[in-house]
Design a protein around this motif. Structure first.
Motif: not given
Length: 314
Positions: A128-133, A140-143, A185-194
């Protein structure tokens, strides 16, 4: 000669046709009075309270019926009474009897759910930090791809995953459940944390880096404590999802060495060959729900803070 005054133009306003319904002069009819603002507020609060009550009743009714059924004896299990006439704890004693091995199943569920949650949060926070910063192409396509990965039904992936783990010798071991649970479970966590990390004040990170911190130190010491509510909320969602998972566990666990509680409850046996232990299964369901209830009660403030964070920007 005296001149005669010529009459001025006669106004025709009085001769205009009056609108229907206004022929007679008099006081205007009183308008219908609507609800006062105070009455509207009371009506809105009453409707909101009724809606919340209906939702709470809908959510808690199955758990209440499970609790009531767990307190019924074998002869009363099919009665529809809202409370058993003779409550008994026989079903709870049967849960912890030697033939069900329920404590081993609890241990297995704790190991699988705890390990999966820790690994998912470690990977999810960094991702999530990688996608944000970080700025990179096709971010966006990766997310979107990460989110789309969670849409594949587990039953479609079960056969190839089982074949793969069978070749590796992983069947009936913890990793055979942990690895698939991480992938789901990882996609849900990444989307929520992002979504949560986007609302953090990144000026603090820049100030810390100006004062001599590296980017990793600034994130670990400054931003990660601020992200604690979102991390706790995501971790709880992941833990609940893995704790309640049944499909993968039923295929990957064959013996008591790795069976979690969801599989163990389904394999409970009655006192005779053809008896279905409904009461014992209900009691086990109540016991399994207790850790989740305790976690929610202990972490409720952080959960609410995580769910509402970023809803209102300053």
């Amino acid at each position: 000669m005296p001149t005669t005054a010529h009459p001025g133009p006669v106004s025709t306003l009085g001769n205009r046709r009056r609108a229907p319904g206004r022929e007679h002069s008099g006081p205007a009819p009183a308008r219908r009075r609507g609800l006062t603002p105070a009455a509207r507020r009371r009506l809105g609060k009453t409707g909101l309270a009724l809606s919340v009550a209906v939702i709470v009743l809908f959510c808690l009714a199955p758990f209440y019926w499970m609790l009531v059924s767990s307190l019924k004896g074998p002869n009363d299990i099919f009665n529809n009474d809202l409370w058993p006439k003779s409550p008994t704890l026989a079903n709870y004693r049967a849960v912890f009897s030697g033939r069900n091995n329920f404590l081993y199943a609890l241990r297995n569920s704790a190991v699988v759910a705890g390990t999966t949650t820790v690994l998912v949060m470690l990977i999810g926070v960094l991702s999530a930090y990688t996608f944000v910063r970080l700025a990179f192409r096709a971010k966006r396509a990766a997310l979107a791809t990460v989110l789309a990965a969670s849409m594949f039904p587990g039953v479609a992936l079960l056969t190839p995953v089982f074949q793969l783990f069978s070749n590796w010798g992983w069947i009936d071991q913890y990793q055979a459940m942990i690895v698939p649970d991480i992938s789901f479970a990882l996609p849900l966590a990444i989307w929520t944390l992002t979504s949560f990390l986007r609302e953090l004040p990144w000026d603090l990170e820049e100030s810390a880096m100006i004062d001599g911190c590296t980017q990793a130190q600034a994130f670990r010491k400054i931003l990660l404590p601020l992200a604690a509510p979102g991390v706790f909320t995501s971790a709880l969602l992941v833990f609940i999802a893995v704790w309640n998972e049944y499909l993968i566990a039923s295929a990957m666990s064959l013996t008591l060495a790795s069976q979690p509680v969801t599989v163990a409850i389904a394999k409970f046996t009655g006192s005779s060959q053809y008896q279905q232990p409904f009461g014992t299964q209900m009691a086990a369901g109540v016991i399994v729900a207790i850790p989740l209830i305790v976690l929610v009660l202990v972490l409720q403030r952080r959960i609410v803070a995580g769910l509402t964070a970023g809803a209102v920007k300053g």
